[in-house]
Scaffold this motif. Structure first.
Motif, PDB file in Angstrom:
ATOM      1  N   MET A  78       5.021  31.077  -1.671  1.00 54.91           N
ATOM      2  CA  MET A  78       4.874  32.419  -1.101  1.00 54.91           C
ATOM      3  C   MET A  78       6.244  33.109  -1.068  1.00 54.91           C
ATOM      4  O   MET A  78       7.246  32.468  -0.775  1.00 54.91           O
ATOM      5  N   SER A  79       6.285  34.398  -1.393  1.00 56.29           N
ATOM      6  CA  SER A  79       7.564  35.120  -1.422  1.00 56.29           C
ATOM      7  C   SER A  79       8.126  35.291  -0.001  1.00 56.29           C
ATOM      8  O   SER A  79       7.428  35.060   0.986  1.00 56.29           O
ATOM      9  N   GLU A  80       9.383  35.728   0.037  1.00 60.10           N
ATOM     10  CA  GLU A  80      10.029  35.978   1.340  1.00 60.10           C
ATOM     11  C   GLU A  80       9.258  37.051   2.109  1.00 60.10           C
ATOM     12  O   GLU A  80       8.823  38.050   1.523  1.00 60.10           O
ATOM     13  N   PRO A  81       9.074  36.871   3.414  1.00 63.54           N
ATOM     14  CA  PRO A  81       8.400  37.939   4.177  1.00 63.54           C
ATOM     15  C   PRO A  81       9.268  39.193   4.256  1.00 63.54           C
ATOM     16  O   PRO A  81      10.493  39.097   4.208  1.00 63.54           O
ATOM     17  N   HIS A  82       8.614  40.344   4.378  1.00 62.58           N
ATOM     18  CA  HIS A  82       9.368  41.594   4.545  1.00 62.58           C
ATOM     19  C   HIS A  82       9.997  41.660   5.930  1.00 62.58           C
ATOM     20  O   HIS A  82      11.036  42.276   6.118  1.00 62.58           O
ATOM     21  N   ILE A  83       9.308  41.049   6.894  1.00 59.23           N
ATOM     22  CA  ILE A  83       9.859  40.982   8.254  1.00 59.23           C
ATOM     23  C   ILE A  83       9.671  39.559   8.757  1.00 59.23           C
ATOM     24  O   ILE A  83       8.599  38.954   8.570  1.00 59.23           O
ATOM     25  N   HIS A  84      10.699  39.038   9.382  1.00 61.15           N
ATOM     26  CA  HIS A  84      10.568  37.729  10.029  1.00 61.15           C
ATOM     27  C   HIS A  84      11.283  37.839  11.367  1.00 61.15           C
ATOM     28  O   HIS A  84      12.449  38.229  11.415  1.00 61.15           O
ATOM     29  N   MET A  85      10.600  37.543  12.447  1.00 62.34           N
ATOM     30  CA  MET A  85      11.256  37.685  13.745  1.00 62.34           C
ATOM     31  C   MET A  85      10.772  36.597  14.713  1.00 62.34           C
ATOM     32  O   MET A  85       9.714  35.994  14.520  1.00 62.34           O
ATOM     33  N   ARG A  86      11.588  36.366  15.711  1.00 61.52           N
ATOM     34  CA  ARG A  86      11.223  35.414  16.753  1.00 61.52           C
ATOM     35  C   ARG A  86      11.171  36.184  18.072  1.00 61.52           C
ATOM     36  O   ARG A  86      12.089  36.949  18.370  1.00 61.52           O
ATOM     37  N   ILE A  87      10.103  35.982  18.811  1.00 62.44           N
ATOM     38  CA  ILE A  87      10.022  36.626  20.135  1.00 62.44           C
ATOM     39  C   ILE A  87       9.811  35.550  21.204  1.00 62.44           C
ATOM     40  O   ILE A  87       9.355  34.446  20.907  1.00 62.44           O
ATOM     41  N   LEU A  88      10.129  35.891  22.421  1.00 60.49           N
ATOM     42  CA  LEU A  88       9.824  35.016  23.552  1.00 60.49           C
ATOM     43  C   LEU A  88       8.367  35.228  23.956  1.00 60.49           C
ATOM     44  O   LEU A  88       7.794  36.298  23.714  1.00 60.49           O
ATOM     45  N   SER A  89       7.797  34.219  24.577  1.00 59.83           N
ATOM     46  CA  SER A  89       6.361  34.249  24.900  1.00 59.83           C
ATOM     47  C   SER A  89       6.120  35.053  26.176  1.00 59.83           C
ATOM     48  O   SER A  89       5.672  34.511  27.183  1.00 59.83           O
ATOM     49  N   ARG A  90       6.417  36.341  26.099  1.00 59.48           N
ATOM     50  CA  ARG A  90       6.300  37.209  27.283  1.00 59.48           C
ATOM     51  C   ARG A  90       5.287  38.328  27.022  1.00 59.48           C
ATOM     52  O   ARG A  90       5.421  39.066  26.043  1.00 59.48           O
ATOM     53  N   PRO A  91       4.297  38.483  27.899  1.00 61.78           N
ATOM     54  CA  PRO A  91       3.271  39.505  27.682  1.00 61.78           C
ATOM     55  C   PRO A  91       3.841  40.910  27.492  1.00 61.78           C
ATOM     56  O   PRO A  91       3.277  41.715  26.746  1.00 61.78           O
ATOM     57  N   GLU A  92       4.958  41.217  28.154  1.00 65.07           N
ATOM     58  CA  GLU A  92       5.489  42.576  28.038  1.00 65.07           C
ATOM     59  C   GLU A  92       6.039  42.880  26.644  1.00 65.07           C
ATOM     60  O   GLU A  92       6.335  44.032  26.325  1.00 65.07           O
ATOM     61  N   LEU A  93       6.165  41.848  25.789  1.00 65.54           N
ATOM     62  CA  LEU A  93       6.637  42.098  24.418  1.00 65.54           C
ATOM     63  C   LEU A  93       5.485  42.416  23.472  1.00 65.54           C
ATOM     64  O   LEU A  93       5.711  42.789  22.319  1.00 65.54           O
ATOM     65  N   MET A  94       4.247  42.280  23.958  1.00 61.81           N
ATOM     66  CA  MET A  94       3.114  42.504  23.071  1.00 61.81           C
ATOM     67  C   MET A  94       3.006  43.965  22.632  1.00 61.81           C
ATOM     68  O   MET A  94       2.689  44.251  21.476  1.00 61.81           O
ATOM     69  N   ALA A  95       3.276  44.890  23.549  1.00 62.82           N
ATOM     70  CA  ALA A  95       3.151  46.319  23.202  1.00 62.82           C
ATOM     71  C   ALA A  95       4.134  46.712  22.089  1.00 62.82           C
ATOM     72  O   ALA A  95       3.723  47.328  21.099  1.00 62.82           O
ATOM     73  N   PRO A  96       5.434  46.374  22.201  1.00 59.54           N
ATOM     74  CA  PRO A  96       6.325  46.737  21.100  1.00 59.54           C
ATOM     75  C   PRO A  96       5.995  46.026  19.789  1.00 59.54           C
ATOM     76  O   PRO A  96       6.138  46.618  18.706  1.00 59.54           O
ATOM     77  N   VAL A  97       5.508  44.779  19.858  1.00 58.53           N
ATOM     78  CA  VAL A  97       5.158  44.066  18.612  1.00 58.53           C
ATOM     79  C   VAL A  97       3.986  44.755  17.931  1.00 58.53           C
ATOM     80  O   VAL A  97       4.005  45.007  16.727  1.00 58.53           O
ATOM     81  N   ARG A  98       2.950  45.106  18.718  1.00 62.05           N
ATOM     82  CA  ARG A  98       1.791  45.733  18.059  1.00 62.05           C
ATOM     83  C   ARG A  98       2.143  47.126  17.534  1.00 62.05           C
ATOM     84  O   ARG A  98       1.636  47.540  16.492  1.00 62.05           O
ATOM     85  N   ALA A  99       3.050  47.824  18.227  1.00 57.84           N
ATOM     86  CA  ALA A  99       3.461  49.147  17.731  1.00 57.84           C
ATOM     87  C   ALA A  99       4.195  49.006  16.398  1.00 57.84           C
ATOM     88  O   ALA A  99       3.963  49.771  15.457  1.00 57.84           O
ATOM     89  N   MET A 100       5.043  47.997  16.304  1.00 54.53           N
ATOM     90  CA  MET A 100       5.802  47.776  15.075  1.00 54.53           C
ATOM     91  C   MET A 100       4.865  47.400  13.923  1.00 54.53           C
ATOM     92  O   MET A 100       4.980  47.909  12.815  1.00 54.53           O
ATOM     93  N   LEU A 101       3.906  46.508  14.208  1.00 56.18           N
ATOM     94  CA  LEU A 101       2.985  46.080  13.153  1.00 56.18           C
ATOM     95  C   LEU A 101       2.085  47.228  12.707  1.00 56.18           C
ATOM     96  O   LEU A 101       1.753  47.360  11.529  1.00 56.18           O
ATOM     97  N   CYS A 102       1.692  48.066  13.649  1.00 53.69           N
ATOM     98  CA  CYS A 102       0.884  49.253  13.322  1.00 53.69           C
ATOM     99  C   CYS A 102       1.648  50.161  12.360  1.00 53.69           C
ATOM    100  O   CYS A 102       1.108  50.656  11.376  1.00 53.69           O
ATOM    101  N   GLU A 103       2.909  50.375  12.673  1.00 52.79           N
ATOM    102  CA  GLU A 103       3.754  51.247  11.856  1.00 52.79           C
ATOM    103  C   GLU A 103       3.899  50.676  10.447  1.00 52.79           C
ATOM    104  O   GLU A 103       3.773  51.376   9.449  1.00 52.79           O
ATOM    105  N   LEU A 104       4.123  49.372  10.375  1.00 54.78           N
ATOM    106  CA  LEU A 104       4.288  48.730   9.076  1.00 54.78           C
ATOM    107  C   LEU A 104       2.995  48.789   8.271  1.00 54.78           C
ATOM    108  O   LEU A 104       3.002  49.070   7.068  1.00 54.78           O
ATOM    109  N   ALA A 105       1.856  48.561   8.944  1.00 53.64           N
ATOM    110  CA  ALA A 105       0.567  48.598   8.257  1.00 53.64           C
ATOM    111  C   ALA A 105       0.280  50.003   7.725  1.00 53.64           C
ATOM    112  O   ALA A 105      -0.242  50.177   6.621  1.00 53.64           O
ATOM    113  N   SER A 106       0.663  50.992   8.514  1.00 53.27           N
ATOM    114  CA  SER A 106       0.478  52.378   8.085  1.00 53.27           C
ATOM    115  C   SER A 106       1.321  52.657   6.832  1.00 53.27           C
ATOM    116  O   SER A 106       0.859  53.261   5.867  1.00 53.27           O
ATOM    117  N   ARG A 107       2.532  52.163   6.836  1.00 55.51           N
ATOM    118  CA  ARG A 107       3.436  52.311   5.680  1.00 55.51           C
ATOM    119  C   ARG A 107       2.856  51.621   4.448  1.00 55.51           C
ATOM    120  O   ARG A 107       3.033  52.057   3.327  1.00 55.51           O
TER     121      ARG A 107
END
Lengths: 136, 152
Positions: B1-30
């Motif tokens: 499999m090729s290199e991912p366009h984005i690779h990130m590590r997050i902490l297991s904190r519920p408050e990080l879910m909103a920014p992650v989903r916003a980022m993925l939404c933006e990328l999917a739209s792109r």
């Protein structure tokens, strides 16, 4: 700023109470409005794992007085995940046990979509708007 | 499999879910997905994160989750991989519950399967679980399903 994010602010407006829960960069506000035969809850913001506990607390508080009618107005909830659904189902179970009318209204498209995928639109009493909720 | 366009590590904190989903939404739209499809991705990833944090890490807020994202060209879409270091879960337990059983909880896996075009859970040999999901643009997904039907 960090300290503010951990505090709960309470403001009183006429017959309604607003509780602000800050969680990270976002918040969930729940307006509570008394009506003649019960109460209307209007959360404002995304209801996800981080914020559904706030809604659960407000629903539990509202149900303690065993109102005849509980209306959940979701007009300002653009997003809800399964933890939000679980919160609604818990409230539904309590209302059924206590013979309380539980009506959900003003669903935004994404929230309606998740209810449909989970096949819950027929389990809850879902109506279009607040007027219908008060007559249901 | 090729290199991912984005690779990130997050902490297991519920408050990080909103920014992650916003980022993925933006990328999917792109990547050419429409608003409904972006919403489906956001919800599926939210459910996956919830499962990892709540059931995998038992609400520990300092564990790690690795998220890799690939934009797919042909057909148009996105592939998202989520890795954790939580204890292994038997794969047959990751099928979601019957919807006729109305009770709080247990809807997450069902939603992920309903919202995404492909879903694959696996046990990572180095420890932890891996979830790989793909969401294709509606036109591409329809063609892909038609081809599968034609070839079967």
């Amino acid at each position: 700023m960090r300290r503010c994010a951990r505090t709960h602010a309470v403001q009183v407006f006429k017959s309604s109470t607003t509780i602000t829960h800050m969680s990270g960069a976002t918040e969930l506000v729940v307006d509570v409005e008394a009506i003649s035969d019960g109460v209307i809850l209007r959360p404002k913001g995304d209801v996800d794992m981080a914020r559904s506990p706030v809604l659960r607390t407000k629903l539990t508080d509202a149900l303690k007085s065993k109102p005849a009618r509980l209306v959940l107005d979701l007009s300002e909830v653009p997003y809800m995940d399964s933890s939000g659904l679980a919160t609604l189902i818990e409230a539904l179970q309590t209302t059924r046990k206590n013979k309380i009318k539980f009506i959900v209204c003003n669903l935004m498209p994404r929230v309606r979509s998740i209810l449909e995928i989970a096949r819950l639109t027929t389990v809850f009493t879902v109506v279009e708007n607040r007027d219908e909720a008060l007559k249901a | 499999m090729s290199e991912p366009h984005i690779h990130m590590r997050i902490l297991s904190r519920p408050e990080l879910m909103a920014p992650v989903r916003a980022m993925l939404c933006e990328l999917a739209s792109r990547a050419g997905l429409n608003e409904t499809e972006c919403g489906h991705i956001a919800l599926a990833i939210d459910e996956a994160l919830t499962n990892i944090i709540r059931h995998g890490y038992k609400n520990d807020s300092d564990s790690h989750i690795w998220i890799s994202v690939w934009e797919l060209e042909n057909p148009k879409g996105v592939r998202i991989q989520m890795d954790d270091l939580a204890p292994h879960v038997e794969l047959e337990k990751l099928k979601g519950r019957e919807l006729d059983d109305i009770r709080p909880g247990g809807l997450g896996v069902h939603l992920i399967h309903s919202l995404m075009d492909s879903v694959h859970f696996s046990k990572r040999p180095e420890g932890g679980m891996r979830l790989v999901v793909e969401k294709l643009h509606a036109h591409a997904a329809a063609n892909s399903h038609a081809n599968v039907k034609h070839n079967s």
